[in-house]
Design a protein around this motif. Structure first.
Motif, PDB file in Angstrom:
ATOM      1  N   GLY A   1       0.781  -1.237   0.000  1.00 58.51           N
ATOM      2  CA  GLY A   1       0.000   0.000   0.000  1.00 58.51           C
ATOM      3  C   GLY A   1       0.806   1.276   0.000  1.00 58.51           C
ATOM      4  O   GLY A   1       0.344   2.296   0.558  1.00 58.51           O
TER       5      GLY A   1
ATOM      6  N   LYS B   1       2.239   4.850  -0.705  1.00 54.74           N
ATOM      7  CA  LYS B   1       1.593   6.045  -1.247  1.00 54.74           C
ATOM      8  C   LYS B   1       2.588   6.980  -1.938  1.00 54.74           C
ATOM      9  O   LYS B   1       2.187   7.770  -2.798  1.00 54.74           O
ATOM     10  CB  LYS B   1       0.878   6.811  -0.133  1.00 54.74           C
ATOM     11  CG  LYS B   1      -0.221   6.038   0.573  1.00 54.74           C
ATOM     12  CD  LYS B   1      -0.852   6.898   1.654  1.00 54.74           C
ATOM     13  CE  LYS B   1      -1.968   6.141   2.394  1.00 54.74           C
ATOM     14  NZ  LYS B   1      -1.428   5.003   3.148  1.00 54.74           N
TER      15      LYS B   1
ATOM     16  N   GLY C   1      -2.257  -1.688 -12.229  1.00 56.74           N
ATOM     17  CA  GLY C   1      -3.336  -2.113 -11.341  1.00 56.74           C
ATOM     18  C   GLY C   1      -4.285  -0.970 -11.066  1.00 56.74           C
ATOM     19  O   GLY C   1      -3.861   0.159 -10.846  1.00 56.74           O
ATOM     20  N   THR C   2      -5.551  -1.249 -11.053  1.00 55.74           N
ATOM     21  CA  THR C   2      -6.542  -0.184 -10.853  1.00 55.74           C
ATOM     22  C   THR C   2      -6.709   0.194  -9.387  1.00 55.74           C
ATOM     23  O   THR C   2      -7.288   1.222  -9.074  1.00 55.74           O
ATOM     24  CB  THR C   2      -7.901  -0.644 -11.407  1.00 55.74           C
ATOM     25  OG1 THR C   2      -8.284  -1.867 -10.747  1.00 55.74           O
ATOM     26  CG2 THR C   2      -7.828  -0.877 -12.900  1.00 55.74           C
ATOM     27  N   ASP C   3      -6.220  -0.653  -8.479  1.00 53.83           N
ATOM     28  CA  ASP C   3      -6.419  -0.401  -7.061  1.00 53.83           C
ATOM     29  C   ASP C   3      -5.149   0.072  -6.368  1.00 53.83           C
ATOM     30  O   ASP C   3      -5.018  -0.030  -5.144  1.00 53.83           O
ATOM     31  CB  ASP C   3      -6.951  -1.653  -6.373  1.00 53.83           C
ATOM     32  CG  ASP C   3      -6.004  -2.852  -6.541  1.00 53.83           C
ATOM     33  OD1 ASP C   3      -5.096  -2.754  -7.384  1.00 53.83           O
ATOM     34  OD2 ASP C   3      -6.199  -3.853  -5.826  1.00 53.83           O
ATOM     35  N   THR C   4      -4.171   0.599  -7.125  1.00 58.30           N
ATOM     36  CA  THR C   4      -2.917   1.053  -6.519  1.00 58.30           C
ATOM     37  C   THR C   4      -3.167   2.262  -5.625  1.00 58.30           C
ATOM     38  O   THR C   4      -4.008   3.113  -5.925  1.00 58.30           O
ATOM     39  CB  THR C   4      -1.891   1.421  -7.603  1.00 58.30           C
ATOM     40  OG1 THR C   4      -2.444   2.446  -8.434  1.00 58.30           O
ATOM     41  CG2 THR C   4      -1.535   0.224  -8.436  1.00 58.30           C
ATOM     42  N   THR C   5      -2.409   2.331  -4.532  1.00 57.34           N
ATOM     43  CA  THR C   5      -2.569   3.419  -3.568  1.00 57.34           C
ATOM     44  C   THR C   5      -1.595   4.558  -3.815  1.00 57.34           C
ATOM     45  O   THR C   5      -1.624   5.554  -3.095  1.00 57.34           O
ATOM     46  CB  THR C   5      -2.348   2.873  -2.143  1.00 57.34           C
ATOM     47  OG1 THR C   5      -1.068   2.226  -2.085  1.00 57.34           O
ATOM     48  CG2 THR C   5      -3.435   1.879  -1.768  1.00 57.34           C
TER      49      THR C   5
ATOM     50  N   LYS D   1      -3.932   4.986 -11.208  1.00 56.48           N
ATOM     51  CA  LYS D   1      -5.256   5.592 -11.225  1.00 56.48           C
ATOM     52  C   LYS D   1      -5.432   6.631 -10.129  1.00 56.48           C
ATOM     53  O   LYS D   1      -6.254   7.540 -10.258  1.00 56.48           O
ATOM     54  CB  LYS D   1      -6.333   4.502 -11.082  1.00 56.48           C
ATOM     55  CG  LYS D   1      -6.405   3.518 -12.242  1.00 56.48           C
ATOM     56  CD  LYS D   1      -6.797   4.214 -13.539  1.00 56.48           C
ATOM     57  CE  LYS D   1      -6.961   3.209 -14.661  1.00 56.48           C
ATOM     58  NZ  LYS D   1      -7.283   3.861 -15.946  1.00 56.48           N
ATOM     59  N   ASN D   2      -4.673   6.496  -9.032  1.00 58.59           N
ATOM     60  CA  ASN D   2      -4.822   7.428  -7.910  1.00 58.59           C
ATOM     61  C   ASN D   2      -3.680   8.427  -7.797  1.00 58.59           C
ATOM     62  O   ASN D   2      -3.605   9.170  -6.827  1.00 58.59           O
ATOM     63  CB  ASN D   2      -4.935   6.634  -6.595  1.00 58.59           C
ATOM     64  CG  ASN D   2      -6.193   5.791  -6.543  1.00 58.59           C
ATOM     65  OD1 ASN D   2      -7.291   6.313  -6.709  1.00 58.59           O
ATOM     66  ND2 ASN D   2      -6.043   4.497  -6.330  1.00 58.59           N
TER      67      ASN D   2
END
Length: 579
Positions: free
Chosen positions: A123, A125, A153-157, A178-179
């Motif tokens: 996770g 950041k 990955g679409t869920d990367t933090t 994505k983030n």
């Protein structure tokens, strides 16, 4: 030892221990596991991993990175071994940030990719890869290649990514980041295909910095999410264009090194409010047409000899919303005719060769000027309340105080003068009835005959004055000011009184007997005085947010002697502070 560590464990919760361990370098952090069985795994509480040469090796080993190629390879190898071993035994559940600072090249990709992969799984950041080395090209070190596959990955933090001296490899079907909100690329070869790929995937990107990058083509910045854009330290060799389409862009900083700059076209940036430009020439296609709604602008280094039109006139005729304007290091600007009903803050700093400056700004609140050339300056600004002026730079000008003589309604004045200008300044400032704050910076040779009671004349005339700040920078001092102080007869200044003065600051060469006498008079006769302070630092303001390099400006700063001479005159609620 075990009993002692148990006691510490009881007294310090995990959150406090984590903060303590976060201050240690990694080599010292791992050593704590040997101090106690209870601390064997405490170092794994650390969630911010900083792999820096300085905290991976002893300080003396890396005071200066060796220039010899074989020695550098030795440091690289040992650095990566320690990093790999650390991560092999690291069992923490979460990683917040990863920072690597070491000159690495393409041979070391495997270790770094394993580190990043583990961070992404836990996770992370924030990632910073600072891999530059000034002699990389001379030593034949090839650029480190960073594959974006590991960020997929679409869920990367990940929200912050800083890549320095890397070659970014983006796959054709990249779907990561994505983030991501902040991206910094430094000493990176930038290609339009890569930018397009990033913008299409980083749908929440707010802050983009391209620092000293190598541009292989024209640039197109197309991003509806972008708030802040910085293109800095760039060097343009052949003609290059920048097209910007960013509907939510709020600030844009551009800094080009050398005689050429990008040709910019700013479209659909209606939210752009801050624009900073540094370069020799600003091309007509900009024409400030994309800056219609800008409220804050900084123009630095322009040469009007390269401009087809007067930049200043064009600026104020096109950008009608301007409130805060800074001109720095202009050359060859024949005239500055500034007419603006909305302008609140104006700074003209180190601009040369201008023949005339005319300012007509009905709502101007603050004005800063620092220049050293002869010129005529007029200011029409009925709402002006704050002024910074460097008269010392204009010492050879027959009118060094310029428009200051006509601005007697101002409330806050900061001014730099030489010792030879004191008499003229006093004559001028006794006419200022509305002064609330006066900052005086005096530089020049020490004059043993100069007292500072002339400031009291100014204070007496300005009965609303609340704060006086005096900084003295004396040059070529030979003798301590206070030799024989207790033996000489004190001077007195009769008839002075003040009811509003609350704060007095004395900085720099303030050990003079005259300064002590001046302070003594204030303590006796300023009925509302709350604080008087002494300090030997002669740091002072020189415009546009810049300060001089402060130094201990006194040949002999004797705190005890100042205290002994003034302590009996200090009564509550006033405080005497000596730095």
């Amino acid at each position: 030892m075990e009993n002692r560590s148990k006691k510490i464990k009881i007294q310090l919760p995990d959150s406090i221990l984590s903060q303590i361990f976060s201050k240690l370098g990694l080599k010292d952090l791992v050593k704590t596991s040997a101090l106690s069985k209870l601390w064997r795994h405490e170092w794994q509480l650390r969630t911010d991993l900083n792999f820096d040469l300085c905290n991976m090796f002893d300080h003396n080993e890396v005071q200066q990175l060796p220039k010899n190629f074989s020695l550098i390879r030795g440091y690289q190898s040992e650095f990566l071994t320690r990093l790999d071993q650390f991560m092999l035994h690291y069992q923490g559940d979460m990683i917040d940030s990863i920072r690597v600072k070491c000159p690495l090249n393409y041979e070391h990709s495997d270790v770094i990719e394993r580190l990043i992969s583990k961070g992404m799984a836990k996770g992370v950041k924030r990632i910073e890869l600072l891999l530059a080395y000034e002699t990389r090209l001379h030593l034949g070190l090839k650029t480190f290649q960073f594959s974006f596959d590991i960020l997929s990955g679409t869920d990367t933090t990940l929200t912050y990514l800083y890549l320095q001296s890397c070659y970014p490899k983006l796959p054709l079907e990249f779907s990561g980041l994505k983030n991501l909100k902040t991206l910094v690329l430094q000493w990176v070869a930038v290609r339009q295909v890569g930018l397009d790929n990033l913008f299409s995937n980083c749908i929440y990107l707010e802050d983009l910095t391209l620092d000293a990058c190598d541009y292989k083509s024209d640039l197109k910045i197309i991003s509806p999410s972008l708030f802040h854009l910085n293109i800095i330290n760039c060097r343009v060799i052949t003609e290059r264009n920048i097209d910007i389409i960013a509907s939510n862009l709020s600030s844009f900083e551009y800094y080009c090194i050398g005689e050429f700059v990008h040709i910019m076209n700013i479209e659909e940036a209606h939210m752009l409010s801050k624009f900073s430009f540094r370069g020799y020439e600003i091309y007509e296609p900009v024409g400030f047409s994309g800056l219609k709604n800008v409220t804050t602008i900084v123009l630095n280094g322009l040469r009007e000899i390269l401009q087809p039109t007067n930049v200043v006139s064009l600026l104020f005729s096109e950008c009608l919303q301007l409130e805060d304007v800074t001109f720095k290091n202009f050359r060859g600007i024949n005239d500055m005719n500034i007419i603006s009903p909305n302008l609140h803050h104006l700074k003209i700093i180190d601009c040369g060769y201008t023949q005339r400056i005319d300012i007509n700004a009905l709502n101007l609140a603050s004005f800063e000027y620092n220049g050293n050339t002869r010129r005529n300056i007029s200011v029409t600004a009925p709402m002006l309340s704050r002024v910074f002026w460097n008269a010392a730079k204009r010492a050879l000008n027959p009118h060094p105080f310029g428009p200051i003589t006509t601005l007697q309604h101002i409330e806050n004045l900061a001014i730099i003068i030489s010792t030879s200008q004191v008499a003229k300044l006093t004559e001028l400032l006794v006419q200022y009835k509305n002064l609330r704050q006066l900052e005086l910076f005096i530089e020049g040779p020490y004059d043993p005959n100069m007292d500072y009671f002339w400031i009291l004349d100014i204070a007496m005339a300005s009965q609303h004055l609340q704060k006086i700040s005096l900084t003295i920078r004396n040059l070529h001092l030979k003798n301590p000011h206070m030799v024989g102080f207790n033996k000489r007869q004190r001077k007195e200044y009769g008839g002075f009184c003040h009811n509003d003065l609350k704060y007095v600051e004395l900085h720099g060469c303030v050990c003079s007997t005259h300064v002590i006498e001046f302070a003594s008079c204030l303590l006796k006769n300023a009925s509302s005085l709350k604080q008087i302070s002494f300090g030997s630092l002669d740091k002072f303001y020189k415009g546009a947010g810049r300060w001089t390099d402060g130094s201990v400006g006194c040949c002999w700063f004797e705190r005890n002697l100042i205290h002994e001479n003034l302590k009996d005159q200090v009564h509550e609620p006033c405080q005497l502070i000596i730095f």
